[in-house]
Design a protein around this motif. Structure first.
Motif, PDB file in Angstrom:
ATOM      1  N   ALA A 174      33.943  -0.130 -39.306  1.00 46.02           N
ATOM      2  CA  ALA A 174      33.341  -0.892 -38.214  1.00 46.02           C
ATOM      3  C   ALA A 174      31.957  -0.355 -37.859  1.00 46.02           C
ATOM      4  O   ALA A 174      31.007  -1.127 -37.668  1.00 46.02           O
ATOM      5  N   ILE A 175      31.817   0.956 -37.765  1.00 51.59           N
ATOM      6  CA  ILE A 175      30.533   1.546 -37.370  1.00 51.59           C
ATOM      7  C   ILE A 175      29.473   1.308 -38.437  1.00 51.59           C
ATOM      8  O   ILE A 175      28.295   1.087 -38.127  1.00 51.59           O
ATOM      9  N   ARG A 176      29.868   1.315 -39.686  1.00 52.32           N
ATOM     10  CA  ARG A 176      28.909   1.135 -40.776  1.00 52.32           C
ATOM     11  C   ARG A 176      28.557  -0.329 -41.027  1.00 52.32           C
ATOM     12  O   ARG A 176      27.583  -0.619 -41.729  1.00 52.32           O
ATOM     13  N   ASP A 177      29.319  -1.250 -40.466  1.00 56.19           N
ATOM     14  CA  ASP A 177      29.097  -2.670 -40.712  1.00 56.19           C
ATOM     15  C   ASP A 177      27.811  -3.131 -40.033  1.00 56.19           C
ATOM     16  O   ASP A 177      27.514  -2.723 -38.903  1.00 56.19           O
ATOM     17  N   ASP A 178      27.066  -3.989 -40.681  1.00 58.24           N
ATOM     18  CA  ASP A 178      25.829  -4.515 -40.107  1.00 58.24           C
ATOM     19  C   ASP A 178      26.057  -5.692 -39.169  1.00 58.24           C
ATOM     20  O   ASP A 178      25.100  -6.198 -38.569  1.00 58.24           O
ATOM     21  N   ASP A 179      27.291  -6.137 -39.042  1.00 55.77           N
ATOM     22  CA  ASP A 179      27.639  -7.201 -38.109  1.00 55.77           C
ATOM     23  C   ASP A 179      28.368  -6.608 -36.905  1.00 55.77           C
ATOM     24  O   ASP A 179      28.923  -5.506 -36.983  1.00 55.77           O
ATOM     25  N   PRO A 180      28.411  -7.328 -35.786  1.00 56.41           N
ATOM     26  CA  PRO A 180      29.159  -6.834 -34.622  1.00 56.41           C
ATOM     27  C   PRO A 180      30.665  -6.853 -34.888  1.00 56.41           C
ATOM     28  O   PRO A 180      31.185  -7.809 -35.465  1.00 56.41           O
ATOM     29  N   VAL A 181      31.323  -5.787 -34.463  1.00 58.20           N
ATOM     30  CA  VAL A 181      32.768  -5.645 -34.664  1.00 58.20           C
ATOM     31  C   VAL A 181      33.427  -5.345 -33.324  1.00 58.20           C
ATOM     32  O   VAL A 181      32.972  -4.475 -32.575  1.00 58.20           O
ATOM     33  N   VAL A 182      34.497  -6.072 -33.021  1.00 58.18           N
ATOM     34  CA  VAL A 182      35.325  -5.779 -31.847  1.00 58.18           C
ATOM     35  C   VAL A 182      36.533  -4.978 -32.328  1.00 58.18           C
ATOM     36  O   VAL A 182      37.295  -5.446 -33.175  1.00 58.18           O
ATOM     37  N   TYR A 183      36.675  -3.778 -31.789  1.00 53.43           N
ATOM     38  CA  TYR A 183      37.724  -2.843 -32.209  1.00 53.43           C
ATOM     39  C   TYR A 183      38.715  -2.734 -31.052  1.00 53.43           C
ATOM     40  O   TYR A 183      38.427  -2.145 -30.016  1.00 53.43           O
ATOM     41  N   MET A 184      39.895  -3.319 -31.222  1.00 48.65           N
ATOM     42  CA  MET A 184      40.870  -3.439 -30.143  1.00 48.65           C
ATOM     43  C   MET A 184      42.036  -2.476 -30.383  1.00 48.65           C
ATOM     44  O   MET A 184      42.796  -2.627 -31.337  1.00 48.65           O
ATOM     45  N   PHE A 185      42.162  -1.469 -29.515  1.00 50.61           N
ATOM     46  CA  PHE A 185      43.239  -0.479 -29.675  1.00 50.61           C
ATOM     47  C   PHE A 185      44.274  -0.643 -28.572  1.00 50.61           C
ATOM     48  O   PHE A 185      43.943  -0.864 -27.409  1.00 50.61           O
ATOM     49  N   HIS A 186      45.541  -0.554 -28.951  1.00 52.37           N
ATOM     50  CA  HIS A 186      46.624  -0.731 -27.982  1.00 52.37           C
ATOM     51  C   HIS A 186      46.893   0.584 -27.262  1.00 52.37           C
ATOM     52  O   HIS A 186      47.093   1.623 -27.888  1.00 52.37           O
ATOM     53  N   LYS A 187      46.923   0.518 -25.942  1.00 57.12           N
ATOM     54  CA  LYS A 187      47.120   1.711 -25.121  1.00 57.12           C
ATOM     55  C   LYS A 187      48.389   2.473 -25.510  1.00 57.12           C
ATOM     56  O   LYS A 187      48.411   3.710 -25.560  1.00 57.12           O
ATOM     57  N   ARG A 188      49.442   1.731 -25.784  1.00 54.72           N
ATOM     58  CA  ARG A 188      50.744   2.341 -26.065  1.00 54.72           C
ATOM     59  C   ARG A 188      50.760   3.112 -27.387  1.00 54.72           C
ATOM     60  O   ARG A 188      51.622   3.964 -27.601  1.00 54.72           O
TER      61      ARG A 188
END
Length: 343
Positions: A174-188
């Motif tokens: 995700a960090i290396r991608d040249d496009d915007p990335v939404v990184y969704m992590f579950h709290k649990r």
């Protein structure tokens, strides 16, 4: 059927990490390698993120690269978009996915569209991280997943890890991608002492950097009778359901891992083998992921599909009271019942 990740040849013995430590491991590595990578959000510096998503980063990188911001998602997400367009690689954290409503213009109309609107003159290489999910009684404004909200709009990639191994590899990508990335992590799944994780998210994680390509689902459990397609927390609930049914029903569990791009091929191949599909999602049922997965299977493997069942949150706000929240959030027993119904 399972697609292989871009796994490294590990030079050191693998460690077992929680998902939060795996995420921080990847972020820190990228920040060491590239001075243009920085992290911003509410309580991400001194506090280390309320879900420990940035624990230890301030000590190593200082306040110029790990920045606490005012409580203004509109302001700091907009700043991240601008920084990305100038060649930096910001990581901006929205504390709860529910809070995206206050900065929706920056996400939907700037982050997602500026490359298109500029005719390709600018890229927006940023990562928007956000915590999702319920199961700990934080009520209707702090407990949603909203996968479909982010995945619906063209222009953004959407990542949802379910294990520490996947969390690290997907964060590097995700960090290396040249496009915007939404990184969704579950709290649990983060491995917090006050919010115990199920069995499964804590996994062996190599010391070395590695990437997992976006758009490649992972078959977490192979089976021949029923395909269960899911993501995030419910990968582990599906695995538990599969073990409970073992001996009677051989369940295959497909972890999508990314929603955009979407790995239609792996899902379709699984259903062509089993003939039966159960889609499990912690988002709302109407106009959401369960309908999208079902539609893709119908469009590509209708002749193979004998039965389908959807398991999702009904179209109601997430309740505060624990028994009521448990009632609307898909449980292992709900997945077991759905699998049995398609048999």
């Amino acid at each position: 059927m399972a697609k292989s990740d871009s796994d490294p040849v590990a030079t050191e013995p693998e460690r077992e990490l929680t998902m939060r430590r795996a995420m921080v491991d990847a972020v820190a590595s990228e920040m060491r390698a590239d001075e243009e990578v920085f992290y911003m959000g509410e309580d991400v510096a001194d506090y280390g993120g309320i879900f420990d998503s940035t624990e230890g980063l301030l000590d190593e990188f200082g306040r110029e690269r790990v920045m606490d911001v005012p409580i203004s998602e509109t302001g700091f997400v907009g700043a991240a978009v601008g920084a990305a367009q100038q060649g930096m690689r910001p990581i901006a954290e929205i504390m709860f996915a529910d809070f995206v409503g206050v900065c929706l213009d920056q996400v939907y109309n700037q982050m997602a569209k500026n490359t298109y609107m500029s005719g390709g003159a600018v890229n927006v290489p940023m990562v928007l991280t956000t915590a999702v999910g319920g199961t700990y009684n934080d009520a209707a404004q702090h407990s949603q997943t909203l996968y479909g909200l982010f995945a619906h709009l063209p222009g953004m990639k959407v990542v949802v890890p379910s294990t520490a191994y996947d969390a690290k590899g997907l964060m590097h990508t995700a960090i290396r991608d040249d496009d915007p990335v939404v990184y969704m992590f579950h709290k649990r799944l983060m491995g917090l002492g006050w919010l115990p994780a199920p069995e499964g998210p804590k996994t062996a994680v190599p010391e070395d950097d590695y990437t997992i390509p976006l758009g490649e689902a992972d078959v977490k459990r192979e089976g021949s009778d029923v395909t269960v397609v899911t993501l995030g927390l419910h990968v582990h609930r599906a695995m538990e359901a599969a073990e409970e049914l073992a001996g009677d029903v051989d369940v295959e569990v497909v972890d999508l891992r990314t929603l955009v791009p979407f790995d239609t091929e792996t899902v379709v191949e699984s259903v062509e083998k089993t003939g039966r599909l159960v889609v499990v999602d912690e988002d709302y049922q109407s106009f959401g992921l369960t309908g999208e997965v079902t539609a893709r299977v119908v469009e590509n493997a209708l002749d193979s599909l004998e039965a389908v069942e959807r398991v999702a949150v009904p179209d109601v706000p997430i309740p505060y009271a624990r028994p009521m929240e448990d009632e609307v959030n898909p449980q292992v027993s709900d997945i077991v019942a759905a699998v049995e119904s398609v048999r």
